[in-house]
Design a protein around this motif. Sequence first.
Motif, mmCIF file in Angstrom:
data_model
loop_
_atom_site.group_PDB
_atom_site.id
_atom_site.type_symbol
_atom_site.label_atom_id
_atom_site.label_comp_id
_atom_site.label_asym_id
_atom_site.label_seq_id
_atom_site.Cartn_x
_atom_site.Cartn_y
_atom_site.Cartn_z
ATOM 1 N N UNK A 200 -30.234 81.585 29.272
ATOM 2 C CA UNK A 200 -30.723 80.399 29.973
ATOM 3 C C UNK A 200 -31.261 79.314 29.056
ATOM 4 N N UNK A 201 -31.336 79.582 27.753
ATOM 5 C CA UNK A 201 -31.835 78.583 26.809
ATOM 6 C C UNK A 201 -30.752 77.547 26.528
ATOM 7 N N UNK A 202 -31.136 76.300 26.521
ATOM 8 C CA UNK A 202 -30.195 75.208 26.275
ATOM 9 C C UNK A 202 -29.664 75.304 24.854
ATOM 10 N N UNK A 203 -28.348 75.367 24.716
ATOM 11 C CA UNK A 203 -27.742 75.484 23.383
ATOM 12 C C UNK A 203 -27.941 74.223 22.549
ATOM 13 N N UNK A 204 -28.159 73.088 23.201
ATOM 14 C CA UNK A 204 -28.373 71.852 22.453
ATOM 15 C C UNK A 204 -29.648 71.919 21.614
ATOM 16 N N UNK A 205 -30.652 72.611 22.134
ATOM 17 C CA UNK A 205 -31.898 72.749 21.380
ATOM 18 C C UNK A 205 -31.652 73.548 20.107
ATOM 19 N N UNK A 206 -30.889 74.628 20.213
ATOM 20 C CA UNK A 206 -30.611 75.448 19.041
ATOM 21 C C UNK A 206 -29.724 74.705 18.048
ATOM 22 N N UNK A 207 -28.771 73.943 18.541
ATOM 23 C CA UNK A 207 -27.910 73.166 17.636
ATOM 24 C C UNK A 207 -28.715 72.115 16.884
ATOM 25 N N UNK A 208 -29.651 71.480 17.594
ATOM 26 C CA UNK A 208 -30.486 70.475 16.927
ATOM 27 C C UNK A 208 -31.344 71.118 15.845
ATOM 28 N N UNK A 209 -31.857 72.307 16.111
ATOM 29 C CA UNK A 209 -32.670 72.998 15.107
ATOM 30 C C UNK A 209 -31.825 73.408 13.907
ATOM 31 N N UNK A 210 -30.610 73.844 14.150
ATOM 32 C CA UNK A 210 -29.735 74.213 13.050
ATOM 33 C C UNK A 210 -29.351 73.006 12.204
ATOM 34 N N UNK A 211 -29.163 71.865 12.857
ATOM 35 C CA UNK A 211 -28.866 70.636 12.108
ATOM 36 C C UNK A 211 -30.041 70.247 11.220
ATOM 37 N N UNK A 212 -31.263 70.499 11.717
ATOM 38 C CA UNK A 212 -32.459 70.192 10.937
ATOM 39 C C UNK A 212 -32.713 71.193 9.825
ATOM 40 N N UNK A 213 -31.857 72.207 9.700
ATOM 41 C CA UNK A 213 -31.974 73.147 8.588
ATOM 42 C C UNK A 213 -32.666 74.450 8.926
ATOM 43 N N UNK A 214 -32.892 74.742 10.191
ATOM 44 C CA UNK A 214 -33.552 75.990 10.570
ATOM 45 C C UNK A 214 -32.588 77.159 10.417
ATOM 46 N N UNK A 215 -33.048 78.201 9.716
ATOM 47 C CA UNK A 215 -32.254 79.409 9.571
ATOM 48 C C UNK A 215 -32.376 80.305 10.793
ATOM 49 N N UNK A 216 -31.620 81.416 10.824
ATOM 50 C CA UNK A 216 -31.681 82.316 11.990
ATOM 51 C C UNK A 216 -33.092 82.846 12.261
ATOM 52 N N UNK A 217 -33.823 83.240 11.195
ATOM 53 C CA UNK A 217 -35.169 83.772 11.381
ATOM 54 C C UNK A 217 -36.104 82.708 11.955
ATOM 55 N N UNK A 218 -36.070 81.522 11.392
ATOM 56 C CA UNK A 218 -36.914 80.439 11.893
ATOM 57 C C UNK A 218 -36.516 80.035 13.303
ATOM 58 N N UNK A 219 -35.217 80.083 13.589
ATOM 59 C CA UNK A 219 -34.727 79.702 14.914
ATOM 60 C C UNK A 219 -35.286 80.631 15.990
ATOM 61 N N UNK A 222 -39.568 80.499 15.907
ATOM 62 C CA UNK A 222 -40.252 79.273 16.305
ATOM 63 C C UNK A 222 -39.709 78.634 17.581
ATOM 64 N N UNK A 223 -38.487 78.980 17.963
ATOM 65 C CA UNK A 223 -37.882 78.295 19.111
ATOM 66 C C UNK A 223 -37.508 79.281 20.215
ATOM 67 N N UNK A 224 -36.667 80.256 19.884
ATOM 68 C CA UNK A 224 -36.103 81.100 20.935
ATOM 69 C C UNK A 224 -37.153 82.034 21.529
#
Length: 311
Positions: A200-219, A222-224
């Motif tokens: 149910x989490x919006x994939x756009x949020x995760x894509x934006x975080x990945x563009x900002x340089x967030x790695x899997x652990x940080x993603x 801090x977000x998911x």
Amino acid sequence: MTATSTTATEPLVRPRRSSAFRRGLQDWLPRIVLAPSFAVIVLFVYGFIIFTVYLSMTSSTLLPRFDFIGLGNYVKLFDLPNWWIALKNLAIFGSLYIVICCVLGLLLAILLDQKIRGEGVLRPIYLYPMALSFIVTGTAWKWFLDPGIGLDHTMHALGWTSFHFGWIKDREMAIYTVVIAAVWQSSGFVMAMFLAGLRGIDTEIMRAAQIDGAGPWQLYRRIIIPMLRPAFLSAFVVLAHMAIKSYDLVIALTNGGPGRATELPATFMYSYTFTRSQMAIGAASAVVMLMMVASIIVPYLYSELSTEREQ
């Protein structure tokens, strides 16, 4: 003229009355249909809760008595060593059960969320234990952990004679066998809750975080995972409720033993009510369990209703 006008208006009045009757019937029909079920629920759930509360304040033993003695049974209850043993076991079992189920369920949900092959096969495998009753689970794990016929015996037959796993017969470790069986049954259900939250989490949020340089652990950190707070809260409420009222699993697996090493409040309540013929003490323990469950569910419902009102 008057007779003509009256005759002309009669066909208009009757349909209006008929439509009003139909609307009234449509409004009352669901209430009429649900009234018997509602009455049964009020009687056999809330009525017997009130009756149990009253019994806890009487001198009932083998049969109910209706002499009111106040809170004396609650004082006796908390003076009993067996009750404190049950509370201690509940604290150990409940804390480990909730934490391990949440951690394991989250890890399994993250694994399945990676769109791996065979997800359609793995998901029902993880969920299958929840389809079993706690009696079946307890019996199966009792056989599996029994040193005479289970894992210990199998390892010795395979030549590993130094292997020893006799927790189910050990007073200090028996409570952890209950944790193992309960986690095995419930972790798949928690996984389904977390998987629904992840999907149910919006994939756009995760894509934006990945563009900002967030790695899997940080993603995830801090977000998911912070966004899974409603799933964590729901899992906690369900698991805590199941831990407090756990009875059939303990009875099938250890029967509260060895000694009283795995006695929980639910088994304590049953033994004092039906085995020791101290109905008032058993009713008092049931009321304390009800208060435990209410202390978890009521704040959860209040927070959910408050969120809906704010929206």
